[in-house]
Write an enzyme that holds these catalytic residues in place. Structure first.
Site, PDB file in Angstrom:
ATOM      1  N   GLN A   1       7.232 -10.924  -4.641  1.00  0.00           N
ATOM      2  CA  GLN A   1       7.949  -9.796  -4.051  1.00  0.00           C
ATOM      3  C   GLN A   1       8.860 -10.199  -2.900  1.00  0.00           C
ATOM      4  O   GLN A   1       9.620  -9.367  -2.394  1.00  0.00           O
ATOM      5  CB  GLN A   1       6.953  -8.737  -3.565  1.00  0.00           C
ATOM      6  CG  GLN A   1       6.120  -8.107  -4.652  1.00  0.00           C
ATOM      7  CD  GLN A   1       5.088  -7.115  -4.106  1.00  0.00           C
ATOM      8  OE1 GLN A   1       5.084  -6.765  -2.931  1.00  0.00           O
ATOM      9  NE2 GLN A   1       4.194  -6.676  -4.968  1.00  0.00           N
TER      10      GLN A   1
ATOM     11  N   HIS B   1       4.179  -6.979  -0.213  1.00  0.00           N
ATOM     12  CA  HIS B   1       4.172  -5.827   0.701  1.00  0.00           C
ATOM     13  C   HIS B   1       4.946  -6.100   1.990  1.00  0.00           C
ATOM     14  O   HIS B   1       4.391  -6.191   3.083  1.00  0.00           O
ATOM     15  CB  HIS B   1       2.745  -5.411   1.018  1.00  0.00           C
ATOM     16  CG  HIS B   1       2.063  -4.747  -0.127  1.00  0.00           C
ATOM     17  ND1 HIS B   1       0.998  -3.896   0.037  1.00  0.00           N
ATOM     18  CD2 HIS B   1       2.282  -4.786  -1.469  1.00  0.00           C
ATOM     19  CE1 HIS B   1       0.596  -3.447  -1.153  1.00  0.00           C
ATOM     20  NE2 HIS B   1       1.370  -3.984  -2.082  1.00  0.00           N
TER      21      HIS B   1
ATOM     22  N   GLU C   1       3.174   8.063  -2.112  1.00  0.00           N
ATOM     23  CA  GLU C   1       3.392   9.205  -1.226  1.00  0.00           C
ATOM     24  C   GLU C   1       4.854   9.366  -0.841  1.00  0.00           C
ATOM     25  O   GLU C   1       5.582   8.384  -0.684  1.00  0.00           O
ATOM     26  CB  GLU C   1       2.591   9.031   0.074  1.00  0.00           C
ATOM     27  CG  GLU C   1       1.094   9.021  -0.089  1.00  0.00           C
ATOM     28  CD  GLU C   1       0.367   8.871   1.230  1.00  0.00           C
ATOM     29  OE1 GLU C   1      -0.872   8.876   1.210  1.00  0.00           O
ATOM     30  OE2 GLU C   1       1.045   8.764   2.288  1.00  0.00           O
TER      31      GLU C   1
ATOM     32  N   TYR D   1      -0.113   8.145   9.397  1.00  0.00           N
ATOM     33  CA  TYR D   1      -0.020   8.605   8.008  1.00  0.00           C
ATOM     34  C   TYR D   1      -1.202   8.164   7.139  1.00  0.00           C
ATOM     35  O   TYR D   1      -1.177   8.352   5.940  1.00  0.00           O
ATOM     36  CB  TYR D   1       1.342   8.206   7.433  1.00  0.00           C
ATOM     37  CG  TYR D   1       2.423   9.047   8.068  1.00  0.00           C
ATOM     38  CD1 TYR D   1       2.840  10.226   7.491  1.00  0.00           C
ATOM     39  CD2 TYR D   1       2.937   8.705   9.320  1.00  0.00           C
ATOM     40  CE1 TYR D   1       3.773  11.046   8.110  1.00  0.00           C
ATOM     41  CE2 TYR D   1       3.870   9.516   9.956  1.00  0.00           C
ATOM     42  CZ  TYR D   1       4.285  10.688   9.343  1.00  0.00           C
ATOM     43  OH  TYR D   1       5.190  11.511   9.977  1.00  0.00           O
TER      44      TYR D   1
ATOM     45  N   TYR E   1      -7.201  -1.740  -6.781  1.00  0.00           N
ATOM     46  CA  TYR E   1      -6.860  -2.288  -8.100  1.00  0.00           C
ATOM     47  C   TYR E   1      -8.099  -2.674  -8.904  1.00  0.00           C
ATOM     48  O   TYR E   1      -8.049  -2.766 -10.129  1.00  0.00           O
ATOM     49  CB  TYR E   1      -5.924  -3.488  -7.951  1.00  0.00           C
ATOM     50  CG  TYR E   1      -4.554  -3.090  -7.449  1.00  0.00           C
ATOM     51  CD1 TYR E   1      -3.728  -2.278  -8.206  1.00  0.00           C
ATOM     52  CD2 TYR E   1      -4.100  -3.496  -6.200  1.00  0.00           C
ATOM     53  CE1 TYR E   1      -2.479  -1.893  -7.749  1.00  0.00           C
ATOM     54  CE2 TYR E   1      -2.852  -3.124  -5.736  1.00  0.00           C
ATOM     55  CZ  TYR E   1      -2.042  -2.324  -6.511  1.00  0.00           C
ATOM     56  OH  TYR E   1      -0.810  -1.933  -6.053  1.00  0.00           O
TER      57      TYR E   1
END
Length: 360
Positions: A76, A138, A232, A242, A253
């Site tokens: 990523q 991430h 979300e 949050y 997972y």
């Protein structure tokens, strides 16, 4: 009140029914991640592989923009967002986010530079997330600029360090706010506290992949990936928590519970969530003229679902969702509003594309 879930969809199975047509503007891009329009009509596209590309007169320039800082590219990790400054026409300033470091120690970094023709000049680092993390997942890395010129940066939790999202001494799992010179705004919610990093604007996020400031309503919206479910969309307010990983609508997972709670007092509930996950990526709030029926709607692109969702908003209450672009069967990484009110879509693939959406 329970946050709005995915209860009703207006299915669009073809471009004709939806009133749009989709054409290819550029192809052969290596996992394009972000797109930005310049005042002179040119487009900038980032490739996760570390290149910044220009589209001029409807054609992809074969040579990448020079002077782009080297990114850590793996899984990523790579080059992420590109954002022109609000006063780009006068100052030629761009902001870029990317993964810096290596597999053992890396972080999301944001730089500014001046676009000089097809090259970057006067490169300066504005922000590097701390602490450094291992792995290549991430990063968040979406950028937005507020009316006062300050920058918001959405950050991920580092995947294996999700507890850091609740740690105010860590940038992981946060949205941070800085000035265009990298300094900390005087009115940031945690500035002056010994137990918190002053750049933090909101916290308790998992992996922020969509982030926007809507000048018409003076509101900030973000979306983030959940694990197995629990993606979300949130209205972002300074200093708010949050919830991740204390509350979530998703599972680990492995199938295990991350938390037994979906809501807890003092934690901000999402405007809506997707379970199962659609893997949301880019996001705009549409206020263009080409598609008047879409005005006032969030349009969220999705990777795993290979579609976009149109979400009408009325005073932060989401209406019935409409599925768009599913007929393409492509992983959609980003969405932007074009100057003519159409949309640009980025296709996430080894040979990715820039698509243009116009009225039928």
């Amino acid at each position: 009140m329970r946050p709005a879930a995915l209860l009703l969809l207006l299915l669009s199975t073809g471009a004709g029914a939806a009133g749009y047509r989709v054409g290819t503007l550029a192809a052969g891009l290596d996992h394009p991640w972000s797109l930005a329009s310049l005042p002179d009509g040119r487009l900038l596209v980032t490739e996760r592989a570390g290149r910044l590309r220009l589209i001029e007169n409807g054609r992809l320039n074969p040579e990448p923009v020079q002077g782009v800082p080297a990114a850590f590219v793996k899984s990523q990790a790579g080059l992420f967002d590109v954002l022109p400054d609000r006063d780009f026409a006068a100052n030629r300033t761009l902001y870029l986010s990317f993964a810096s470091g290596d597999a053992q120690a890396n972080a999301t970094r944001v730089v500014r530079a001046r676009l000089d023709g097809a090259a970057l000049a006067d490169l300066r680092t504005l922000f590097t997330a701390t602490p450094l993390k291992r792995g290549a997942a991430h990063y968040g890395a979406r950028l937005a600029q507020l009316a006062d010129g300050s920058l918001l940066i959405g950050l991920g939790d580092g995947f294996s360090q999700r507890e850091q999202a609740q740690n105010l001494r860590s940038h992981l799992g946060k949205i941070v706010r800085i000035q265009p010179d990298g300094s900390v705004p005087a009115d940031n919610p945690f500035r002056g506290r010994d137990d918190a990093l002053p750049e933090i604007y909101s916290y308790g996020h998992r992996n922020v992949q969509g982030l926007l400031y809507d000048a018409a309503s003076d509101r900030i919206y973000a979306h983030e990936h959940g694990p197995r479910g629990g993606d979300e969309v949130n209205r972002i307010r300074p200093g708010r928590n949050y919830g991740w990983p204390l509350v979530t609508y998703g599972l680990d997972y492995t199938g295990a519970l991350v938390s037994p709670y979906t809501q807890r007092e003092g934690l901000e509930p999402p405007l809506l969530h997707w379970t199962p996950s659609i893997a949301p990526s880019g996001m705009v709030l549409y206020r263009g003229d080409a598609f008047p029926q879409w005005r006032g709607s969030l349009i969220v692109t999705a990777l795993a679902a290979k579609q976009a969702r149109r979400i009408p908003l009325q005073d932060d209450q989401p209406g019935a969702q409409e599925i768009l672009f599913a007929e393409l069967g492509k992983r959609l990484r980003d969405v932007r509003v074009a100057a003519d009110g159409g949309l640009y879509l980025l296709v996430d693939a080894d040979s990715g594309e820039v698509l243009k959406v116009d009225p039928q």
